[in-house]
Design a protein around this motif. Sequence first.
Motif, PDB file in Angstrom:
ATOM      1  N   ALA A 135       0.807  -1.219   0.000  1.00 18.23           N
ATOM      2  CA  ALA A 135       0.000   0.000   0.000  1.00 18.23           C
ATOM      3  C   ALA A 135       0.849   1.282   0.000  1.00 18.23           C
ATOM      4  CB  ALA A 135      -0.977  -0.019   1.161  1.00 18.23           C
ATOM      5  N   PRO A 136       1.846   1.420   0.904  1.00 17.65           N
ATOM      6  CA  PRO A 136       2.631   2.660   0.894  1.00 17.65           C
ATOM      7  C   PRO A 136       3.328   2.899  -0.441  1.00 17.65           C
ATOM      8  CG  PRO A 136       3.262   1.245   2.742  1.00 17.65           C
ATOM      9  CD  PRO A 136       2.266   0.491   1.943  1.00 17.65           C
ATOM     10  N   ILE A 137       3.793   1.802  -1.054  1.00 14.91           N
ATOM     11  CA  ILE A 137       4.488   1.939  -2.338  1.00 14.91           C
ATOM     12  C   ILE A 137       3.528   2.453  -3.408  1.00 14.91           C
ATOM     13  CG2 ILE A 137       5.684   0.675  -4.161  1.00 14.91           C
ATOM     14  CD1 ILE A 137       6.595  -1.294  -1.950  1.00 14.91           C
ATOM     15  N   LEU A 138       2.326   1.865  -3.434  1.00 12.91           N
ATOM     16  CA  LEU A 138       1.355   2.276  -4.452  1.00 12.91           C
ATOM     17  C   LEU A 138       0.882   3.707  -4.213  1.00 12.91           C
ATOM     18  CD1 LEU A 138      -0.657  -1.029  -4.936  1.00 12.91           C
ATOM     19  CD2 LEU A 138       1.022  -0.006  -6.460  1.00 12.91           C
ATOM     20  N   VAL A 139       0.761   4.092  -2.937  1.00 11.27           N
ATOM     21  CA  VAL A 139       0.391   5.485  -2.625  1.00 11.27           C
ATOM     22  C   VAL A 139       1.476   6.418  -3.148  1.00 11.27           C
ATOM     23  CG1 VAL A 139       0.034   7.146  -0.750  1.00 11.27           C
ATOM     24  CG2 VAL A 139      -1.053   4.892  -0.649  1.00 11.27           C
ATOM     25  N   ASN A 140       2.708   5.980  -2.988  1.00 13.24           N
ATOM     26  CA  ASN A 140       3.846   6.718  -3.518  1.00 13.24           C
ATOM     27  C   ASN A 140       3.755   6.899  -5.025  1.00 13.24           C
ATOM     28  OD1 ASN A 140       6.125   8.019  -2.753  1.00 13.24           O
ATOM     29  ND2 ASN A 140       7.093   6.210  -1.857  1.00 13.24           N
ATOM     30  N   TRP A 141       3.364   5.828  -5.704  1.00 20.77           N
ATOM     31  CA  TRP A 141       3.322   5.850  -7.169  1.00 20.77           C
ATOM     32  C   TRP A 141       2.130   6.635  -7.710  1.00 20.77           C
ATOM     33  CZ3 TRP A 141       4.358  -0.012  -8.623  1.00 20.77           C
ATOM     34  CH2 TRP A 141       5.703  -0.308  -8.331  1.00 20.77           C
ATOM     35  N   PHE A 142       0.959   6.395  -7.108  1.00 23.38           N
ATOM     36  CA  PHE A 142      -0.272   6.909  -7.731  1.00 23.38           C
ATOM     37  C   PHE A 142      -0.880   8.100  -7.001  1.00 23.38           C
ATOM     38  CE2 PHE A 142      -0.015   2.455  -9.087  1.00 23.38           C
ATOM     39  CZ  PHE A 142      -0.070   2.619 -10.453  1.00 23.38           C
ATOM     40  N   GLY A 143      -0.207   8.614  -5.970  1.00 24.38           N
ATOM     41  CA  GLY A 143      -0.701   9.804  -5.295  1.00 24.38           C
ATOM     42  C   GLY A 143      -1.668   9.499  -4.177  1.00 24.38           C
ATOM     43  N   PHE A 144      -2.091  10.549  -3.448  1.00 25.71           N
ATOM     44  CA  PHE A 144      -2.920  10.377  -2.265  1.00 25.71           C
ATOM     45  C   PHE A 144      -4.379  10.079  -2.576  1.00 25.71           C
ATOM     46  CE2 PHE A 144      -0.388  12.644   1.324  1.00 25.71           C
ATOM     47  CZ  PHE A 144       0.603  11.689   1.159  1.00 25.71           C
ATOM     48  N   ASP A 145      -4.842  10.477  -3.746  1.00 29.28           N
ATOM     49  CA  ASP A 145      -6.281  10.349  -4.022  1.00 29.28           C
ATOM     50  C   ASP A 145      -6.686   8.892  -4.278  1.00 29.28           C
ATOM     51  OD1 ASP A 145      -8.830  11.234  -4.188  1.00 29.28           O
ATOM     52  OD2 ASP A 145      -8.488  12.702  -5.777  1.00 29.28           O
TER      53      ASP A 145
END
Lengths: 280, 261
Positions: A135-145
């Motif tokens: 999850a943190p990695i994907l949040v990093n990649w695709f932004g907070f929204d």
Amino acid sequence: MTLVFPAFVLWMAAWWLNTRIAGSSLASSYAGRVAVPVVFGLTVLAIWELVVRGLDVSQVILPAPTVIAETLADETGTLWIDFRQTALKGAISGYVIGCLAAFSVALAIDRSPYLRRGLLPIGNFVAALPIVGIAPILVNWFGFDWQSKAAVVVVMVFFPILVNTVQGLADTAAMQRDLMRTYSASYWQTLLKLRLPAAMPFVFNGLKIATTLALIGAIVAEYFGSPTRGMGFRISTSVGTLELAMVWSEIAVTALAGTLFYGAVTLVERWVTFWHPSQR
Amino acid sequence: MSQAAVIEARNLDLTFETGDGSIQALRDVTLEIGKGEFVSFIGPSGCGKTTFLRVVAGLETPTGGEVRVNGTSPDEARRDRAYGYVFQEAGLYPWRTIAGNVRLPLEIMGYSRSEMADRVNRVLELVELSGFENKHPWQLSGGMQQRASIARALAFDADILLMDEPFGALDEIVRDHLNEQLLRLWDHTGKTIGFVTHSIPEAVYLSTRVVVMSPRPGRITDIIDNPLPRERPLDIRDTPEFLEIAQRIRKGLRAGHSYGD
């Protein structure tokens, strides 16, 4: 303390009532089958209320159901915004993308033995990755929204759909495949007229498992960064400010949404696989 | 046998390679089936009768010898949709109605909508299933399901009908009835039929010729011409002529058996 005693009496009374309903001629009727879980659920809520008030349990440990209901009513606006952000945008879009992707990959795997040997083990590997790691990695990649939440959901639902579809596509009898050969049917004809319909019970198995995974994924992913809305965001910040009634309201909304989502998929399943022995 | 041969097998061999050695399913099978013949294959399990039918259908590839169907290879005949195949089980698709199941081969072969409707009606009438179009397979008895599967094989009107113990799982009363129906159908349509069975009376009652086979390795031990007239009421099975042929088949089966064991 005095309220704990009525709680005990209520429990015994409801127990007696449910045993009576289950043992009576009502048991097999629709009303009877609905009544038993309803009585049970209401009893649990009532006992919860009585015990929390009777023992003066702190609101931080466990708010009473009436307090939660009050919050639910007062905060409908916020809850709706959170629901839209997490369930509709994050979970549903991730679910749809993940299911379509897994389904397409399953078809590709079915067509190519190379992919079957290459992709299935990797799929296994990805399924074993912990969500809190991805999850943190994907949040990093695709932004907070919501896009990053949808991405987490895609990763979570992908594997169960993939495995179930691949297994379903293999679930035809030799005789049924021979029959298609005697018609000299093409690969696509065999796929459309035999193997896909035969795979549907398996596919829906995956789709049902994925509904709950989608909601969990979208909520948990918000713990690792989100705009100032969303069910996961609200839960984590409300816990921080000790507004437990709000946390429980979000949980209630989640449970309701999850049940409806699961129920909707089950309805579609019943319509598509009406022919399967488990449905007819 | 003077007519043009529809199915020709010459010195046919088929060996299956399995995990624990090879199994000779067919050895040196030579047979000609003429147009409009009704040929039954009878023998104990493992005698290769089903395998032979599958070779003719192009579902198995022989390891030796030659097969011609309508003068072409079995594979070409399969692609030309030269035969309808009826399996031991009805194998109807449960998500399709009876009419939908019969329509299946027609959809695959690209018939027009109206043509499909016509043909489905016609063959369902032929197997006496009119009125059951919109039922699903699980709502029908085993005998009715098997009749629907025969209708499915007849729908595209191939000249050859290959039937692999189609009535094996049915009780005797239903079986007698379907035997009668099949005989009438063969008489009407003039199809060439290859019919695998375990039952001696069934073989004698239906066929113009009976091929007796025996196992290990699967081979033909006797070919018996059936002199019974084409018109065969069920009680023909009690006539001396009928019993005489049955006797000869039984003898053939026994001879084949003692050879192997």
